[in-house]
Design an enzyme around this catalytic site. Structure first.
Site, PDB file in Angstrom:
ATOM      1  N   ASP A   1      -8.078   5.028   0.583  1.00  0.00           N
ATOM      2  CA  ASP A   1      -6.995   4.086   0.852  1.00  0.00           C
ATOM      3  C   ASP A   1      -5.872   4.224  -0.186  1.00  0.00           C
ATOM      4  OD1 ASP A   1      -5.514   1.706   1.447  1.00  0.00           O
ATOM      5  OD2 ASP A   1      -7.333   0.783   2.211  1.00  0.00           O
TER       6      ASP A   1
ATOM      7  N   THR B   1      -2.792  -0.560   6.032  1.00  0.00           N
ATOM      8  CA  THR B   1      -4.195  -0.156   6.081  1.00  0.00           C
ATOM      9  C   THR B   1      -4.747  -0.094   7.498  1.00  0.00           C
ATOM     10  OG1 THR B   1      -4.580  -1.044   3.882  1.00  0.00           O
ATOM     11  CG2 THR B   1      -6.508  -0.757   5.288  1.00  0.00           C
TER      12      THR B   1
ATOM     13  N   ASP C   1     -13.222  -4.520   5.691  1.00  0.00           N
ATOM     14  CA  ASP C   1     -13.700  -4.651   7.067  1.00  0.00           C
ATOM     15  C   ASP C   1     -12.811  -3.892   8.046  1.00  0.00           C
ATOM     16  OD1 ASP C   1     -11.465  -6.432   7.248  1.00  0.00           O
ATOM     17  OD2 ASP C   1     -12.738  -8.191   6.989  1.00  0.00           O
ATOM     18  N   ARG C   2     -11.500  -3.961   7.845  1.00  0.00           N
ATOM     19  CA  ARG C   2     -10.607  -3.312   8.798  1.00  0.00           C
ATOM     20  C   ARG C   2     -10.744  -1.792   8.771  1.00  0.00           C
ATOM     21  NH1 ARG C   2      -7.479  -6.074   5.022  1.00  0.00           N
ATOM     22  NH2 ARG C   2      -6.055  -4.904   3.674  1.00  0.00           N
TER      23      ARG C   2
ATOM     24  N   HIS D   1      -2.125  -1.579  -5.819  1.00  0.00           N
ATOM     25  CA  HIS D   1      -1.480  -2.882  -5.690  1.00  0.00           C
ATOM     26  C   HIS D   1      -1.505  -3.665  -6.997  1.00  0.00           C
ATOM     27  CE1 HIS D   1      -0.627  -2.876  -1.455  1.00  0.00           C
ATOM     28  NE2 HIS D   1      -1.887  -2.691  -1.105  1.00  0.00           N
TER      29      HIS D   1
ATOM     30  N   HIS E   1       3.075  -0.799  -0.245  1.00  0.00           N
ATOM     31  CA  HIS E   1       3.410   0.271   0.691  1.00  0.00           C
ATOM     32  C   HIS E   1       3.862  -0.405   1.975  1.00  0.00           C
ATOM     33  CE1 HIS E   1      -0.488  -0.774   2.472  1.00  0.00           C
ATOM     34  NE2 HIS E   1      -0.935  -0.782   1.230  1.00  0.00           N
TER      35      HIS E   1
END
Length: 544
Positions: free
Chosen positions: A39, A78, A161-162, A293, A477
């Site tokens: 990520d 994401t 989770d996503r 982040h 982002h």
């Protein structure tokens, strides 16, 4: 920086050692597909650190290297990014247009819908929700594998989770994500012993304070404080944290180490890659995003995170090697990212700034309401991306409000362009190389008429849409620009002849490429991407 995996490798991950021998060139299809998303691992970060890698990333660089992969759409977040990786479809088709969108017609009070929730569950909100795959509108590669051969197993493990949901899809054998100190799955599903074992180990480490770790020599030059206001700074974080601190645990190398440990444990316990049909496991390594982040992309924190992940990936691949399974790896990212503007300005980018407080849908909508004599919240959204309009307006009022909203956003000095839904819908999906796409074409790849807003706002380059960095995230982002769109795409399999292709490809090419490796047929129009030939020479890994 070896914070966690050694203990896990001695327990949950241990497998019998096999004799090592030279690998012949592969001829038969691989038995296990391993798809890894790091990520916020931008192409810029890959280029910056690739010479320092000695572990898992170094191994992947001996395979097929595509340093200019593209999450070609505009919504570089994401959930949309992960939805492209194993589906081969852009967000316009997956329906995952953002991490969250607004549904003003929903009956519940919370009009924001999270991409991986079931908003129809009583009491659910976009922040306290039941995880669901219902919003993903297309099948994943794993689903296609199961339809092709029901004996195939589909596993998805991620820090978020996503990420797990969007790469795993609707038909999974195991799907796990981290939340509140443990890896969790859908309600009512059993917990395999290896998951319980990893949760016990990870839970103990999560609950305990973590001392600062030494900065690797390669990171020493980055170990400097950058002031962000209110007496706070970033750049000298060494991953120390108090116990049970979810925010800082996620933003540490421990997080990815645990996810890889769980993935390796499931591969072992389920004997993935050892059955009659090919299997697939998707792994979402989420810590790099949280580090970006929380601390930015150019400090000692990111340097330490990537070097640690490199070693953890090396350990993970070594476990797979010892299993004797014939596996193929695809590694990419869901999006890129950029550093905090305060450090950018110190490092020769004076134009990098944060959005001003007046640039947001609510403030602009309030001004429009006063001008037109209307009531209610006319505009919903943030300071960029999709903006939704109050559905209770008459057709004439809606037209006027959209026109005023577009005019107000476009007039702001930090806004590059504003496109209406009608403009976007009328734009054909581009078939050109992704770096050549216009901003409107990038917006089109993210547009879904069921969910997208009335208009879309694109910020100018190097504008960070975080007004105050002292209250949480310092960098982010999500823009239309290539620092958020461009990501590495790396493919590796034991015995393959490596090569590097610097020209652009897309993340939607990953699913058809892996389908080609295992011989899974795809019909024309099934995916938006194309099969990438991973054979260095006249032969091809893609179907004729």
């Amino acid at each position: 920086m070896k914070l966690l995996p050694l203990a896990l490798c001695a327990t949950a991950l241990s497998v019998p050692a096999l004799a090592q021998q030279a690998a012949p060139a592969p001829t038969a299809p691989p038995k296990l597909l391993v798809v890894i998303s790091v990520d916020q691992f931008s192409a810029d970060l890959f280029a910056e650190y690739r010479r320092h890698f000695t572990g898992g990333f170094a191994r992947l660089q001996d395979g097929a290297v595509f340093p200019s992969g593209y999450q070609s759409h505009a919504a570089t977040e994401t959930c949309p990014g992960h939805s492209t990786i194993t589906t081969g479809a852009r967000p316009a088709r997956t329906g995952i247009i953002a991490n969250d969108w607004v549904d003003l017609k929903t009956a519940r009070e919370d009009k924001t819908v999270y991409c991986a929730e079931d908003e129809n569950v009583p009491g659910s909100t976009s922040s306290k929700y039941t995880v669901s795959d219902k919003h993903l509108l297309v099948p994943t590669l794993g689903e296609r594998m199961k339809a092709w051969n029901p004996a195939s197993r589909v596993v998805s493990v991620a820090g978020k989770d996503r990420a797990a949901v969007m790469m795993g899809g609707h038909k999974v054998d195991e799907l796990w994500w981290w939340d509140a100190g443990a890896y969790r799955t859908y309600a009512g599903r059993p917990t395999p012993p290896v998951v319980a074992q990893v949760n016990a180990l990870v839970g103990a480490r999560y609950a305990a304070p973590a001392a600062a770790v030494a900065v690797p020599p390669q990171c020493a030059a980055r170990d400097r404080a950058v002031a962000i206001g209110a007496g706070k700074s970033v750049g000298t974080g060494h991953f120390e944290r108090d116990g049970n601190n979810a925010r800082l645990y996620r933003a540490s190398p421990q997080f990815d180490a645990a996810t890889l440990a769980l993935a390796a444990g499931l591969i072992r316990e389920m004997k993935l890659g050892q059955g009659a049909a090919p299997d697939i496991i998707s792994i979402g390594a989420s810590a790099t995003d949280y580090v970006g982040h929380t601390y930015g992309t150019e400090g000692a924190e990111m340097c330490g995170q990537l070097l640690s992940l490199d070693r953890d990936l090396g350990d993970f691949f070594a476990v797979l090697d010892r299993s004797g399974v014939d596996y193929a790896v695809a590694l990419t990212a869901d999006h890129g990212g950029t550093d905090l503007p305060e450090r950018h300005r110190e490092d020769a980018v004076p134009g990098a700034v944060r959005t001003t407080a007046d640039l947001n849908a609510k403030t602009i909508g309030t001004a429009i309401a006063a001008k037109l004599g209307l009531k209610g919240q006319l505009l919903r959204g943030g300071n960029f991306g999709d903006i939704w309009v109050d559905p209770t307006l008459t057709a004439a009022q809606r037209k006027t409000v959209i026109a005023e909203g577009v005019k107000a956003f476009a007039a702001h000095p930090q806004v590059q362009a504003v496109f209406t839904a009608e403009q976007i819908a009328a734009t054909p999906l581009s078939k050109a190389p992704p770096e050549t796409w216009s901003l409107l074409e990038r917006a089109r790849a993210s547009y879904n008429p069921l969910r997208s807003g009335a208009f879309v706002v694109a910020l100018k380059p190097r504008i960070t849409p975080i007004v105050d960095p002292t209250k949480g995230y310092v960098a982010t982002h999500g823009s239309f620009w290539d620092y958020d769109r461009r990501v590495p795409m790396l493919f590796w399999r034991k015995g393959m002849v490596g090569f590097e292709q610097p020209l652009s490809v897309e993340t939607v090419d990953i699913a058809p490429t892996l389908a080609g490796l295992i011989g899974l047929p795809l019909k024309p129009g099934d995916v938006d991407g194309r099969c990438l030939d991973l054979v260095a020479g006249p032969a091809s890994s893609c179907p004729n």
